[in-house]
Every structure is written in structure tokens, then in C-alpha cells.
Design a protein around this motif. Structure first.
Motif, mmCIF file in Angstrom:
data_model
loop_
_atom_site.group_PDB
_atom_site.id
_atom_site.type_symbol
_atom_site.label_atom_id
_atom_site.label_comp_id
_atom_site.label_asym_id
_atom_site.label_seq_id
_atom_site.Cartn_x
_atom_site.Cartn_y
_atom_site.Cartn_z
ATOM 1 N N PHE A 1 -52.505 54.839 22.652
ATOM 2 C CA PHE A 1 -51.165 54.854 23.245
ATOM 3 C C PHE A 1 -50.165 55.487 22.289
ATOM 4 N N SER A 2 -49.186 56.163 22.862
ATOM 5 C CA SER A 2 -48.058 56.641 22.077
ATOM 6 C C SER A 2 -47.102 55.476 21.861
ATOM 7 N N ALA A 3 -46.069 55.701 21.063
ATOM 8 C CA ALA A 3 -45.087 54.649 20.799
ATOM 9 C C ALA A 3 -44.407 54.202 22.088
ATOM 10 N N GLY A 4 -44.093 55.150 22.959
ATOM 11 C CA GLY A 4 -43.447 54.798 24.221
ATOM 12 C C GLY A 4 -44.325 53.949 25.120
ATOM 13 N N ALA A 5 -45.614 54.259 25.157
ATOM 14 C CA ALA A 5 -46.540 53.475 25.983
ATOM 15 C C ALA A 5 -46.709 52.066 25.430
ATOM 16 N N VAL A 6 -46.771 51.941 24.101
ATOM 17 C CA VAL A 6 -46.890 50.614 23.489
ATOM 18 C C VAL A 6 -45.639 49.789 23.773
ATOM 19 N N LEU A 7 -44.465 50.395 23.575
ATOM 20 C CA LEU A 7 -43.214 49.674 23.831
ATOM 21 C C LEU A 7 -43.064 49.313 25.309
ATOM 22 N N GLY A 8 -43.457 50.217 26.175
ATOM 23 C CA GLY A 8 -43.346 49.952 27.608
ATOM 24 C C GLY A 8 -44.255 48.836 28.072
ATOM 25 N N THR A 9 -45.516 48.864 27.641
ATOM 26 C CA THR A 9 -46.447 47.836 28.096
ATOM 27 C C THR A 9 -46.120 46.474 27.494
ATOM 28 N N THR A 10 -45.735 46.443 26.227
ATOM 29 C CA THR A 10 -45.402 45.146 25.636
ATOM 30 C C THR A 10 -44.073 44.609 26.157
ATOM 31 N N SER A 11 -43.162 45.488 26.536
ATOM 32 C CA SER A 11 -41.923 45.024 27.172
ATOM 33 C C SER A 11 -42.229 44.385 28.519
ATOM 34 N N LEU A 12 -43.078 45.031 29.296
ATOM 35 C CA LEU A 12 -43.495 44.445 30.569
ATOM 36 C C LEU A 12 -44.203 43.115 30.337
ATOM 37 N N GLY A 13 -45.029 43.053 29.311
ATOM 38 C CA GLY A 13 -45.731 41.811 28.988
ATOM 39 C C GLY A 13 -44.778 40.673 28.664
ATOM 40 N N HIS A 14 -43.694 40.985 27.955
ATOM 41 C CA HIS A 14 -42.721 39.951 27.628
ATOM 42 C C HIS A 14 -41.936 39.507 28.858
ATOM 43 N N VAL A 15 -41.639 40.425 29.768
ATOM 44 C CA VAL A 15 -40.969 40.041 31.010
ATOM 45 C C VAL A 15 -41.883 39.138 31.834
ATOM 46 N N LEU A 16 -43.149 39.515 31.944
ATOM 47 C CA LEU A 16 -44.114 38.678 32.660
ATOM 48 C C LEU A 16 -44.279 37.318 31.973
ATOM 49 N N GLY A 17 -44.332 37.341 30.650
ATOM 50 C CA GLY A 17 -44.485 36.105 29.891
ATOM 51 C C GLY A 17 -43.299 35.171 30.056
#
Length: 86
Positions: free
Chosen positions: A57-73
Motif C-alpha cells: 500500500f501507498s501512504a494514502g491507502a494505509v491512511l485511508g484504510t486505517t481511517s475507515l477502520g477507526h470509524v468502524l471501530g
């Protein structure tokens, strides 16, 4: 009036290992979803260090997926706490 505003503040959940596990599971689910659906996961600035550690993953993909993960969490933790399961 001020007293009624204090009544609107929600109770917060105290951090426990169970809360951490819920957040971890939601982040893993979001990264898995991102791995399956992001068409160009390596476009953009690269993550520092070993790229294999971040699944390519690029930096944007990592930030995007982990941001979504925190919203879901956040939603999962609040929902489970409201039901008395956390």
C-alpha cells in the motif's frame, strides 16, 4: 439551561483490552476490504521502510484504510457498550 446540556453528554467507555481488540479487528477488516477493493493501492507516496510490511500500500491507502477502520471501530465500540457487552 446549562444543567440540561450536561445531561446530553454520552457516557464514555473506559479502555480495556476488549475495547482494543474490537478496534484491532475493525482495522484488520478495513485493511482486508481495502486490499480487495482498491484498484491502484500503490499509487502515491510510498510508505517508509519495507513496502512488503504494508502490503504494498501507498501512504494514502494505509491512511485511508486505517481511517475507515477507526470509524468502524468507534461505531462498534459504542454499539457494544450501549448493549452492555463491553
Amino acid at each position: 439551561m446549562i444543567e440540561s446540556l450536561f445531561a446530553l453528554t454520552p457516557a464514555t467507555v473506559t479502555w480495556t483490552p476488549a475495547v482494543g481488540m474490537v478496534m484491532l479487528a475493525c482495522n484488520v477488516a478495513a485493511i482486508t476490504l481495502g486490499k480487495a477493493t482498491i484498484q491502484q493501492p500503490n499509487v502515491g507516496p510510498a510508505m517508509p521502510g519495507d513496502a512488503k510490511f504494508f502490503g504494498g500500500f501507498s501512504a494514502g491507502a494505509v491512511l485511508g484504510t486505517t481511517s475507515l477502520g477507526h470509524v468502524l471501530g468507534f461505531g462498534a465500540i459504542q454499539g457494544l457498550a450501549a448493549q452492555g457487552l463491553l
